[in-house]
Design a protein around this motif. Structure first.
Motif, mmCIF file in Angstrom:
data_model
loop_
_atom_site.group_PDB
_atom_site.id
_atom_site.type_symbol
_atom_site.label_atom_id
_atom_site.label_comp_id
_atom_site.label_asym_id
_atom_site.label_seq_id
_atom_site.Cartn_x
_atom_site.Cartn_y
_atom_site.Cartn_z
ATOM 1 N N GLU A 1 2.517 16.925 -14.555
ATOM 2 C CA GLU A 1 1.769 18.059 -14.024
ATOM 3 C C GLU A 1 0.887 17.664 -12.837
ATOM 4 O O GLU A 1 0.681 18.441 -11.908
ATOM 5 N N TRP A 2 0.356 16.433 -12.888
ATOM 6 C CA TRP A 2 -0.580 16.023 -11.842
ATOM 7 C C TRP A 2 0.119 15.729 -10.517
ATOM 8 O O TRP A 2 -0.526 15.690 -9.461
ATOM 9 N N TYR A 3 1.437 15.532 -10.530
ATOM 10 C CA TYR A 3 2.139 15.141 -9.314
ATOM 11 C C TYR A 3 2.535 16.387 -8.528
ATOM 12 O O TYR A 3 3.437 17.139 -8.936
ATOM 13 N N LEU B 1 0.810 -1.217 0.000
ATOM 14 C CA LEU B 1 0.000 0.000 0.000
ATOM 15 C C LEU B 1 0.841 1.263 0.000
ATOM 16 O O LEU B 1 0.362 2.331 -0.384
ATOM 17 N N SER B 2 2.085 1.184 0.457
ATOM 18 C CA SER B 2 2.946 2.369 0.502
ATOM 19 C C SER B 2 3.420 2.757 -0.895
ATOM 20 O O SER B 2 3.382 1.953 -1.824
ATOM 21 N N GLY B 3 3.883 4.003 -1.011
ATOM 22 C CA GLY B 3 4.497 4.449 -2.264
ATOM 23 C C GLY B 3 3.524 4.930 -3.312
ATOM 24 O O GLY B 3 3.895 5.049 -4.481
ATOM 25 N N ARG B 4 2.298 5.250 -2.905
ATOM 26 C CA ARG B 4 1.299 5.726 -3.873
ATOM 27 C C ARG B 4 1.142 7.237 -3.767
ATOM 28 O O ARG B 4 1.137 7.788 -2.667
ATOM 29 N N SER C 1 4.413 0.688 -11.504
ATOM 30 C CA SER C 1 4.188 2.058 -11.976
ATOM 31 C C SER C 1 4.941 2.268 -13.277
ATOM 32 O O SER C 1 6.114 1.897 -13.398
ATOM 33 N N GLU C 2 4.273 2.900 -14.241
ATOM 34 C CA GLU C 2 4.941 3.258 -15.492
ATOM 35 C C GLU C 2 6.044 4.287 -15.258
ATOM 36 O O GLU C 2 6.939 4.433 -16.093
ATOM 37 N N GLU C 3 5.976 5.009 -14.136
ATOM 38 C CA GLU C 3 6.993 6.026 -13.854
ATOM 39 C C GLU C 3 8.358 5.396 -13.609
ATOM 40 O O GLU C 3 9.385 6.064 -13.763
ATOM 41 N N PHE C 4 8.400 4.105 -13.236
ATOM 42 C CA PHE C 4 9.690 3.423 -13.132
ATOM 43 C C PHE C 4 10.369 3.364 -14.500
ATOM 44 O O PHE C 4 11.599 3.396 -14.591
ATOM 45 N N TYR C 5 9.567 3.244 -15.560
ATOM 46 C CA TYR C 5 10.118 3.189 -16.919
ATOM 47 C C TYR C 5 10.888 4.469 -17.236
ATOM 48 O O TYR C 5 11.960 4.430 -17.848
ATOM 49 N N PHE C 6 10.331 5.614 -16.836
ATOM 50 C CA PHE C 6 10.935 6.900 -17.168
ATOM 51 C C PHE C 6 12.331 7.074 -16.582
ATOM 52 O O PHE C 6 13.136 7.844 -17.109
ATOM 53 N N LEU C 7 12.627 6.399 -15.476
ATOM 54 C CA LEU C 7 13.965 6.533 -14.882
ATOM 55 C C LEU C 7 15.048 6.138 -15.878
ATOM 56 O O LEU C 7 16.129 6.733 -15.909
ATOM 57 N N GLY C 8 14.753 5.130 -16.706
ATOM 58 C CA GLY C 8 15.739 4.672 -17.678
ATOM 59 C C GLY C 8 15.934 5.589 -18.859
ATOM 60 O O GLY C 8 16.838 5.366 -19.672
ATOM 61 N N THR C 9 15.105 6.637 -18.971
ATOM 62 C CA THR C 9 15.222 7.572 -20.088
ATOM 63 C C THR C 9 15.932 8.865 -19.677
ATOM 64 O O THR C 9 16.095 9.756 -20.503
ATOM 65 N N LEU D 1 8.792 9.149 -8.556
ATOM 66 C CA LEU D 1 8.531 10.578 -8.731
ATOM 67 C C LEU D 1 9.084 11.411 -7.584
ATOM 68 O O LEU D 1 9.556 12.534 -7.795
ATOM 69 N N SER D 2 9.041 10.889 -6.358
ATOM 70 C CA SER D 2 9.634 11.630 -5.238
ATOM 71 C C SER D 2 11.151 11.697 -5.399
ATOM 72 O O SER D 2 11.781 12.702 -5.042
ATOM 73 N N PHE D 3 11.744 10.642 -5.963
ATOM 74 C CA PHE D 3 13.185 10.650 -6.229
ATOM 75 C C PHE D 3 13.522 11.754 -7.238
ATOM 76 O O PHE D 3 14.445 12.552 -7.026
ATOM 77 N N LEU D 4 12.766 11.836 -8.321
ATOM 78 C CA LEU D 4 13.015 12.846 -9.349
ATOM 79 C C LEU D 4 12.739 14.250 -8.823
ATOM 80 O O LEU D 4 13.473 15.197 -9.129
ATOM 81 N N SER D 5 11.684 14.376 -8.024
ATOM 82 C CA SER D 5 11.342 15.686 -7.467
ATOM 83 C C SER D 5 12.449 16.220 -6.575
ATOM 84 O O SER D 5 12.787 17.410 -6.618
ATOM 85 N N ASP D 6 13.050 15.346 -5.761
ATOM 86 C CA ASP D 6 14.144 15.768 -4.878
ATOM 87 C C ASP D 6 15.349 16.268 -5.668
ATOM 88 O O ASP D 6 16.097 17.126 -5.197
#
Length: 343
Positions: A67-69, A38-41, A98-106, A55-60
């Motif tokens: 935009e929604w985050y 349940l965590s990490g949402r 999460s699809e956002e994990f995919y973005f880390l590789g880009t 996303l919190s990693f990228l935000s930091d």
């Protein structure tokens, strides 16, 4: 030792359906030894995925996030709760998605090195497997354009061929993302599968990747969660955004294709199409995936543009700038009568 399965997408590969299914059947999954934690949402929207972790990693780091985050929780706090829930779980297997994990590789080399260090620390002492679904580039970009036009963002999209041209190749070609996660957790940690459009078949492939092929969790058949939008309605919505956001003198960039206006641009488009076809086929060969059904061409792009950037939508938008609201009040039959009368 716990095993963590990270479903990293890609986008437009049935990820939402998998996430909804895992959340709905969380109890059955736990009974089978798999915990969809349940965590990490993201806390600012109802979401069944774990996008808050990447996303919190990228935000930091001050990197771009959707935009929604708007969540302000720091990555350190997020991973502490995730790690604690994993360690306290009675299940031997943990599922994250999460699809956002995919973005880390880009991302850039610097960001990926930081991400590698952070995620290795998060899952230290655990076995990590990543699950990646791959969709043919032309099918992907058609679906991605539909999704982009469904977005609640006020920023309008360009016409389809221009949209394809400016889309990052890494979204259509998953090599860099698969290499990144293999670099984090080893070459054999990656499970790469072809996307299947049929929901039940797609879910069964996901369950097999988890090693659950013998588990009977089909309490109900999965449904399509992210359904494609109506093409005419989406185009009218796009045109309305252009009219509302851009002054008249700059609208042409969005109303007319720019990439098809010169020989030089056409040659660039042709090179991009050829490169994507070649690199995707090479990726499929190396990963043992089924070969692409067919190589797509510039003609395929232009034909699809005529389908989605519709002339009939332009006519409708001229009469009804806010057609979406009108259609809520009128039946389709009444709407057609009214349009004929005005015409």
């Amino acid at each position: 030792m716990k095993t963590v399965f990270i479903h990293i997408g890609n986008f437009k590969t049935g990820s939402s359906a998998i996430q909804e299914y895992c959340l709905e059947h969380r109890g059955a999954l736990l009974s089978a030894g798999f915990d969809y934690i349940l965590s990490g949402r993201p806390s600012n929207r109802k979401s069944p995925n774990h996008g808050k972790i990447p996303l919190s990693f990228l935000s930091d780091l001050g990197e771009h996030t959707p935009e929604w985050y708007v969540d302000s929780e720091r990555f350190e706090s997020v991973v502490q709760r995730v790690r604690a829930e994993i360690e306290n779980s009675s299940a031997a297997n943990i599922i994250l998605s999460s699809e956002e994990f995919y973005f880390l590789g880009t991302r850039s080399h610097v960001v990926k090195e930081r991400a590698k260090e952070s995620f290795q620390a998060l899952f230290h002492g655990m076995t990590v497997k990543t699950i990646l679904f791959v969709r043919e580039p032309y099918d992907f970009i058609c679906s991605w354009y539909n999704q982009a036009n469904k977005s609640q963002s006020l920023r309008p999209n360009r016409r389809f061929t221009d949209f394809f041209f400016i889309t990052n190749d890494k979204l259509m070609l998953p090599r860099e993302t698969s290499d990144f996660w293999r670099d984090c957790f080893g070459y054999d940690s990656a499970i790469i599968l072809p996307y299947r459009n049929e929901p039940q078949e797609h879910l069964n492939m996901f369950k097999c990747a988890l090693g659950m092929e013998c588990q009977d969790l089909n309490a109900s058949s999965p449904s399509r969660v992210n359904v494609s939008g109506n093409l005419r309605a989406l185009e009218i919505n796009r045109l309305n955004k252009i009219r509302l956001v851009w002054p008249r003198e700059t609208r042409r960039t969005y109303l007319c294709s720019q990439i098809l206006t010169s020989r030089e641009n056409m040659e660039k488009l042709h090179r991009k199409v050829d490169q994507i076809n070649e690199r995707y086929e090479s990726f499929c060969r190396e990963e043992g995936l089924p070969a692409a059904k067919s190589r797509f061409t510039m003609n395929d792009l232009i034909v699809h543009e005529e389908l989605v950037n519709r002339n009939d939508a332009i006519l409708d938008q001229r009469f009804f700038p806010f057609l979406g609201q009108v259609l809520k009040l009128l039946s389709v039959k009444s709407y057609r009568k009214l349009k004929r009368a005005l015409w």
